[in-house]
Write an enzyme that holds these catalytic residues in place. Structure first.
Site, PDB file in Angstrom:
ATOM      1  N   LYS A 273      11.042  -3.614  11.878  1.00 38.59           N
ATOM      2  CA  LYS A 273      10.604  -5.054  11.691  1.00 38.59           C
ATOM      3  C   LYS A 273      11.890  -5.921  11.976  1.00 38.59           C
ATOM      4  CE  LYS A 273       7.899  -8.022   8.490  1.00 38.59           C
ATOM      5  NZ  LYS A 273       7.019  -8.275   7.553  1.00 38.59           N
TER       6      LYS A 273
ATOM      7  N   GLU B 108      13.000  -3.068   7.942  1.00 44.29           N
ATOM      8  CA  GLU B 108      13.368  -4.551   8.029  1.00 44.29           C
ATOM      9  C   GLU B 108      14.808  -4.792   7.835  1.00 44.29           C
ATOM     10  OE1 GLU B 108      10.912  -7.007   5.716  1.00 44.29           O
ATOM     11  OE2 GLU B 108      10.880  -8.667   7.278  1.00 44.29           O
TER      12      GLU B 108
ATOM     13  N   LYS C  15       7.443  -0.630   3.226  1.00 46.14           N
ATOM     14  CA  LYS C  15       8.370  -1.476   3.868  1.00 46.14           C
ATOM     15  C   LYS C  15       9.419  -1.369   3.124  1.00 46.14           C
ATOM     16  CE  LYS C  15       8.799  -5.941   3.862  1.00 46.14           C
ATOM     17  NZ  LYS C  15       8.499  -7.547   3.710  1.00 46.14           N
TER      18      LYS C  15
ATOM     19  N   ARG D  91      -2.003 -15.341  -8.604  1.00 40.26           N
ATOM     20  CA  ARG D  91      -1.641 -14.727  -7.519  1.00 40.26           C
ATOM     21  C   ARG D  91      -2.668 -13.661  -6.886  1.00 40.26           C
ATOM     22  NH1 ARG D  91       3.058 -14.868 -10.792  1.00 40.26           N
ATOM     23  NH2 ARG D  91       2.640 -12.655 -11.908  1.00 40.26           N
TER      24      ARG D  91
HETATM   25  P1  13P Z   1       8.210 -14.129   6.718  1.00 41.10           P
HETATM   26  O1  13P Z   1       7.341 -13.912   7.906  1.00 41.10           O
HETATM   27  O2  13P Z   1       7.834 -15.017   5.938  1.00 41.10           O
HETATM   28  O3  13P Z   1       9.544 -14.059   7.297  1.00 41.10           O
HETATM   29  O4  13P Z   1       7.936 -12.693   5.856  1.00 41.10           O
HETATM   30  C1  13P Z   1       7.814 -11.593   6.702  1.00 41.10           C
HETATM   31  C2  13P Z   1       8.557 -10.462   5.660  1.00 41.10           C
HETATM   32  O5  13P Z   1       7.846  -9.560   5.215  1.00 41.10           O
HETATM   33  C3  13P Z   1       9.576 -10.680   4.837  1.00 41.10           C
HETATM   34  O6  13P Z   1      10.130  -9.629   4.181  1.00 41.10           O
END
Ligand code: 13P
Length: 337
Positions: A218, A176, A135, A45
């Site tokens: 988001k 988000e 986030k 990772r």
């Molecule tokens: P994806 O663009 O793969 O949906 O991931 C964005 C993201 O930050 C999900 O939490």
């Protein structure tokens, strides 16, 4: 509140650049590795994130990168912490601070996001590591009898609390609420659920007096469900997405960024290109991409854990960034693929 967050928010959504989401949790990252035969270890990772973050030239296209708890503690081969490496490139480091989802009691099939406990002290630690924004992801699934209003309101409340704590600790929160692509629902249903979700989120933020000028939304694009027989095209997606925001997102928000949510890289770029064309500038919000899968998938497909493929994989990453940057000015075309 520390008003420097306005500056950070503005830089994150600066015209022409996007935010890389490199904040997959360990289980999510392992799942992607498993699919392409990469060993699921902390070291792999680390190598994967190093491949992405050390690519020369990414600062032209990226304003920020969202890291994961494990990643923000890791370093390059040369011993430079990833957050420091980003800062040296004038890319703002941030961190995902939720702790994944858990069952929403009494609501089968619905999930709420965990991680509020001890959040303020974790944020203090991330601050010392150089993070400037955070986030938090909530998920809203569409299916038979779901989402319930209870779920939407509960997740909105949790998101608002997270945003309040983040701002109190001097971070720009990226809020988000992801409306999931899985399902056979129509684009009209996705629009209804996304509008309802965003209205609930902004009502909860208002209640907690979160400062929207220091906050980024988001969002998912408004799409037909993955298994819906009638798939909306990019122009329909753009119209539904922009209409949804106009009906639910207050003007003061610093910006809106998109997750890719399982769309193919090309589809995400094409949709972004059409959305940008419909946004009224400067009346609407600054808008950009914050993809994970749609930026990383083609890169991972090439790398597959092979150090001899790093350069080729990095080129594929840069190409995806260039195409999405073109979409931000509405000048992307399929033949650029
Ligand atoms: P994806 O663009 O793969 O949906 O991931 C964005 C993201 O930050 C999900 O939490």
């Amino acid at each position: 509140m520390d008003t420097r967050i306005y500056e950070v928010a503005g830089q994150l959504v600066i015209k022409g650049k996007g935010i890389l989401a490199a904040d997959e949790s360990t289980p999510s990252c392992n799942k992607r590795f498993l699919a392409v035969g990469v060993e699921q270890t902390e070291e792999m990772r680390r190598q994967w994130r190093e491949l992405l973050l050390t690519m020369p030239g990414i600062a032209e296209f990226l304003s920020g990168v969202i890291l994961y708890d494990e990643t923000i503690r890791q370093q390059t081969d040369q011993g430079i912490p990833f957050a420091k490496l980003l800062e040296e490139k004038s890319i703002i480091p941030g961190v995902k601070v939720d702790e994944g989802t858990g069952d929403f009691e009494g609501h089968p099939g619905e999930k709420i996001t965990k991680g509020l406990e001890g959040l303020a002290s974790r944020l203090k630690e991330y601050r010392a590591m150089g993070a400037k924004f955070t986030k938090w992801r909530a998920v809203i699934a569409i299916g038979e009898n779901i989402p319930t209003q209870d779920l939407i309101e509960k997740n909105a409340e949790i998101l608002a609390e997270y945003a309040e704590v983040s701002q109190d600790e001097g971070f720009v929160p990226i809020v988000e609420p992801e409306v999931l692509l899985e399902g056979n629902h129509t684009i009209e249903k996705a629009e209804e659920v996304t509008t309802n979700t965003l209205r609930a989120v902004f009502a909860a933020l208002h209640e907690k007096r979160v400062d929207l000028k220091g906050l980024i939304l988001k969002s998912s694009m408004v799409l037909s469900g993955k298994d819906c027989l009638q798939q909306a095209d990019a122009k329909q997606v753009a119209a539904a997405t922009v209409r949804t925001f106009q009906n639910s997102v207050p003007q003061e928000v610093a910006g809106i960024v998109f997750l890719s949510g399982g769309q193919s890289p090309q589809q995400a770029t094409e949709n972004l290109n059409e959305i940008v064309k419909l946004v009224r500038q400067p009346a609407d919000w600054p808008l950009t991409f914050s993809f994970s899968r749609a930026l990383q998938e083609p890169v991972l497909q090439i790398w597959r854990g092979d150090s001899a493929k790093i350069k080729a994989a990095q080129q594929a990453f840069l190409k995806r960034l260039k195409l999405n940057a073109a979409a931000l000015s509405g000048t992307y075309a399929k033949d650029m693929e």
